[in-house]
Scaffold this motif. Structure first.
Motif, PDB file in Angstrom:
ATOM      1  N   ASP A 188      25.841  55.754  34.948  1.00 44.21           N
ATOM      2  CA  ASP A 188      26.686  55.157  35.992  1.00 44.21           C
ATOM      3  C   ASP A 188      28.102  54.906  35.460  1.00 44.21           C
ATOM      4  O   ASP A 188      29.089  55.195  36.135  1.00 44.21           O
ATOM      5  CB  ASP A 188      26.063  53.850  36.493  1.00 44.21           C
ATOM      6  CG  ASP A 188      26.747  53.339  37.750  1.00 44.21           C
ATOM      7  OD1 ASP A 188      26.970  54.148  38.678  1.00 44.21           O
ATOM      8  OD2 ASP A 188      27.079  52.144  37.804  1.00 44.21           O
ATOM      9  N   SER A 189      28.215  54.400  34.228  1.00 38.23           N
ATOM     10  CA  SER A 189      29.552  54.194  33.642  1.00 38.23           C
ATOM     11  C   SER A 189      30.282  55.532  33.508  1.00 38.23           C
ATOM     12  O   SER A 189      31.476  55.642  33.815  1.00 38.23           O
ATOM     13  CB  SER A 189      29.449  53.542  32.266  1.00 38.23           C
ATOM     14  OG  SER A 189      28.929  52.238  32.369  1.00 38.23           O
ATOM     15  N   LEU A 190      29.549  56.543  33.037  1.00 37.59           N
ATOM     16  CA  LEU A 190      30.190  57.844  32.797  1.00 37.59           C
ATOM     17  C   LEU A 190      30.561  58.557  34.093  1.00 37.59           C
ATOM     18  O   LEU A 190      31.356  59.509  34.068  1.00 37.59           O
ATOM     19  CB  LEU A 190      29.280  58.727  31.934  1.00 37.59           C
ATOM     20  CG  LEU A 190      29.099  58.225  30.503  1.00 37.59           C
ATOM     21  CD1 LEU A 190      28.197  59.168  29.720  1.00 37.59           C
ATOM     22  CD2 LEU A 190      30.438  58.083  29.785  1.00 37.59           C
ATOM     23  N   SER A 191      30.019  58.093  35.230  1.00 40.95           N
ATOM     24  CA  SER A 191      30.418  58.727  36.502  1.00 40.95           C
ATOM     25  C   SER A 191      31.927  58.566  36.729  1.00 40.95           C
ATOM     26  O   SER A 191      32.537  59.358  37.433  1.00 40.95           O
ATOM     27  CB  SER A 191      29.620  58.154  37.680  1.00 40.95           C
ATOM     28  OG  SER A 191      30.009  56.819  37.941  1.00 40.95           O
ATOM     29  N   CYS A 192      32.544  57.562  36.086  1.00 45.36           N
ATOM     30  CA  CYS A 192      34.008  57.394  36.213  1.00 45.36           C
ATOM     31  C   CYS A 192      34.758  58.639  35.735  1.00 45.36           C
ATOM     32  O   CYS A 192      35.883  58.898  36.177  1.00 45.36           O
ATOM     33  CB  CYS A 192      34.500  56.192  35.401  1.00 45.36           C
ATOM     34  SG  CYS A 192      33.870  54.619  35.962  1.00 45.36           S
ATOM     35  N   THR A 193      34.129  59.421  34.844  1.00 48.22           N
ATOM     36  CA  THR A 193      34.826  60.606  34.322  1.00 48.22           C
ATOM     37  C   THR A 193      35.061  61.634  35.430  1.00 48.22           C
ATOM     38  O   THR A 193      35.933  62.482  35.297  1.00 48.22           O
ATOM     39  CB  THR A 193      34.045  61.285  33.170  1.00 48.22           C
ATOM     40  OG1 THR A 193      32.785  61.749  33.667  1.00 48.22           O
ATOM     41  CG2 THR A 193      33.827  60.340  32.014  1.00 48.22           C
ATOM     42  N   LEU A 194      34.284  61.557  36.515  1.00 44.46           N
ATOM     43  CA  LEU A 194      34.499  62.499  37.622  1.00 44.46           C
ATOM     44  C   LEU A 194      35.915  62.350  38.175  1.00 44.46           C
ATOM     45  O   LEU A 194      36.520  63.303  38.651  1.00 44.46           O
ATOM     46  CB  LEU A 194      33.472  62.257  38.735  1.00 44.46           C
ATOM     47  CG  LEU A 194      32.023  62.578  38.346  1.00 44.46           C
ATOM     48  CD1 LEU A 194      31.053  62.042  39.387  1.00 44.46           C
ATOM     49  CD2 LEU A 194      31.849  64.096  38.185  1.00 44.46           C
ATOM     50  N   ILE A 221      33.452  58.558  25.112  1.00 45.82           N
ATOM     51  CA  ILE A 221      33.816  59.902  25.608  1.00 45.82           C
ATOM     52  C   ILE A 221      35.286  60.225  25.310  1.00 45.82           C
ATOM     53  O   ILE A 221      35.631  61.364  25.031  1.00 45.82           O
ATOM     54  CB  ILE A 221      33.574  59.975  27.149  1.00 45.82           C
ATOM     55  CG1 ILE A 221      32.099  59.784  27.453  1.00 45.82           C
ATOM     56  CG2 ILE A 221      34.081  61.291  27.746  1.00 45.82           C
ATOM     57  CD1 ILE A 221      31.204  60.857  26.880  1.00 45.82           C
ATOM     58  N   TYR A 222      36.154  59.225  25.435  1.00 44.28           N
ATOM     59  CA  TYR A 222      37.602  59.440  25.204  1.00 44.28           C
ATOM     60  C   TYR A 222      38.036  58.620  23.978  1.00 44.28           C
ATOM     61  O   TYR A 222      38.660  57.554  24.116  1.00 44.28           O
ATOM     62  CB  TYR A 222      38.413  58.974  26.422  1.00 44.28           C
ATOM     63  CG  TYR A 222      38.074  59.650  27.729  1.00 44.28           C
ATOM     64  CD1 TYR A 222      38.161  61.035  27.880  1.00 44.28           C
ATOM     65  CD2 TYR A 222      37.698  58.894  28.843  1.00 44.28           C
ATOM     66  CE1 TYR A 222      37.855  61.647  29.095  1.00 44.28           C
ATOM     67  CE2 TYR A 222      37.399  59.499  30.060  1.00 44.28           C
ATOM     68  CZ  TYR A 222      37.478  60.869  30.168  1.00 44.28           C
ATOM     69  OH  TYR A 222      37.195  61.478  31.376  1.00 44.28           O
ATOM     70  N   PRO A 223      37.750  59.084  22.763  1.00 39.30           N
ATOM     71  CA  PRO A 223      37.987  58.253  21.569  1.00 39.30           C
ATOM     72  C   PRO A 223      39.455  57.912  21.321  1.00 39.30           C
ATOM     73  O   PRO A 223      39.736  56.916  20.662  1.00 39.30           O
ATOM     74  CB  PRO A 223      37.402  59.093  20.425  1.00 39.30           C
ATOM     75  CG  PRO A 223      37.116  60.436  20.972  1.00 39.30           C
ATOM     76  CD  PRO A 223      37.097  60.364  22.458  1.00 39.30           C
ATOM     77  N   ASP A 240      40.548  64.757  34.978  1.00 39.29           N
ATOM     78  CA  ASP A 240      41.737  65.601  35.155  1.00 39.29           C
ATOM     79  C   ASP A 240      42.943  65.018  34.433  1.00 39.29           C
ATOM     80  O   ASP A 240      43.907  65.713  34.158  1.00 39.29           O
ATOM     81  CB  ASP A 240      42.060  65.747  36.653  1.00 39.29           C
ATOM     82  CG  ASP A 240      40.953  66.517  37.339  1.00 39.29           C
ATOM     83  OD1 ASP A 240      40.302  67.338  36.655  1.00 39.29           O
ATOM     84  OD2 ASP A 240      40.716  66.279  38.538  1.00 39.29           O
ATOM     85  N   ASN A 241      42.878  63.706  34.168  1.00 41.11           N
ATOM     86  CA  ASN A 241      44.017  63.034  33.575  1.00 41.11           C
ATOM     87  C   ASN A 241      43.506  61.870  32.716  1.00 41.11           C
ATOM     88  O   ASN A 241      43.663  60.706  33.089  1.00 41.11           O
ATOM     89  CB  ASN A 241      44.896  62.532  34.748  1.00 41.11           C
ATOM     90  CG  ASN A 241      46.225  62.071  34.274  1.00 41.11           C
ATOM     91  OD1 ASN A 241      46.550  62.212  33.105  1.00 41.11           O
ATOM     92  ND2 ASN A 241      46.994  61.483  35.177  1.00 41.11           N
TER      93      ASN A 241
END
Ligand code: SAM
Length: 241
Positions: free
Chosen positions: A56-62, A89-91, A66-67
């Motif tokens: 659920d947290s990683l769904s934010c990557t959708l 995911i974005y270190p 793109d940015n």
């Protein structure tokens, strides 16, 4: 963990590295351990942690992919959701985690140390106070929150923290569209404009989930956010203007 790796690839097109998978494993262990001593989150079993917290947290990557953000703030992060999974995911992203409950802040500090995550600030504070601090007001590309407040209140927590040209992302349940509608006036008053309602479906979660994305298009008037407690007691849309 192999299942989590496959689901992250299938749902979000992200290929997790061994290091990232290892970080989620440590996160799961630490959360389970702390939960047995303190009541950090109601979601406790392994499958629910993986789906209802990590996926659920990683769904934010959708929305973010793109940015990817340079500076992100997670308000009412609790045990680190969605901020810490996004940092895994974005270190390179710089992250601020905020919660008003000391025990939750303590867990986030412990976990961030354990995972050796850098460029993370963890604050025991309230969104309303940070929004008036020059060090944090209008400083972020993105402000995110999950399960913290109804949207008319949440926009007053989040929009003051974001720079013009940035955006906020609220993770919402099936009421997402109705809340976005209810928050229209507050959004406008605070310098925001609704960009998108993104529907998310997760395996094993019956309820529809929504990512509500609001762009910051103008400066937030200096009187907002109001004093701690006022945005939730008296949300802007209900306030006669
Ligand atoms: N975001 C996490 C999640 O989805 O698992 C935690 C959700 S929990 C239901 C809501 C959290 O928001 C609590 O930890 C609470 O302390 C925090 N919170 C509520 N209002 C806040 C405020 N005004 N400023 C900072 N934290 C707040």
């Amino acid at each position: 963990m192999e299942k989590l790796r496959r689901e992250v690839q299938r749902l979000f097109g992200i290929q997790l590295t061994a290091k990232q998978l290892g970080a989620f494993e440590v996160y799961e262990q630490e959360l389970t351990d702390w939960n047995s001593r303190f009541n950090l989150t109601a979601i406790r079993d392994r499958d629910s942690i993986r789906c209802k917290h990590f996926l659920d947290s990683l769904s934010c990557t959708l929305v973010l992919k793109d940015n990817p953000p340079n500076r992100l703030i997670d308000i009412g992060t609790g045990a680190g959701f969605p901020g810490i999974p996004l940092k895994i995911i974005y270190p390179k992203m710089s992250l601020v985690l905020v919660d008003s409950v000391g025990k939750k802040v303590e867990f986030c500090r412990h976990l961030v140390n354990k995972l050796e995550l850098d460029r993370v600030e963890i604050l025991h504070s309230r969104a309303e106070d940070l929004g008036q601090l020059p060090t944090h007001r209008e400083q972020f590309d993105w402000a995110v929150a999950r399960a913290v407040a109804n949207l008319p209140t949440l926009v007053e927590y989040l929009l003051p923290l974001v720079r013009i040209g940035g955006a906020i992302l609220a993770q919402k349940g099936e009421n997402g569209p109705a809340e976005a509608h209810a928050a229209e006036n507050a959004t406008r008053m605070l310098g925001g404009r609704l960009r998108q309602l993104y529907k998310v479906e997760l395996p094993g979660v019956v309820e529809d989930r929504y990512l509500v994305v609001i762009d910051k298009i103008a400066a937030t008037p200096p009187q907002y956010p109001r004093r701690a407690g006022i945005p939730s007691k008296n949300p802007l849309d209900l306030t006669p203007v």
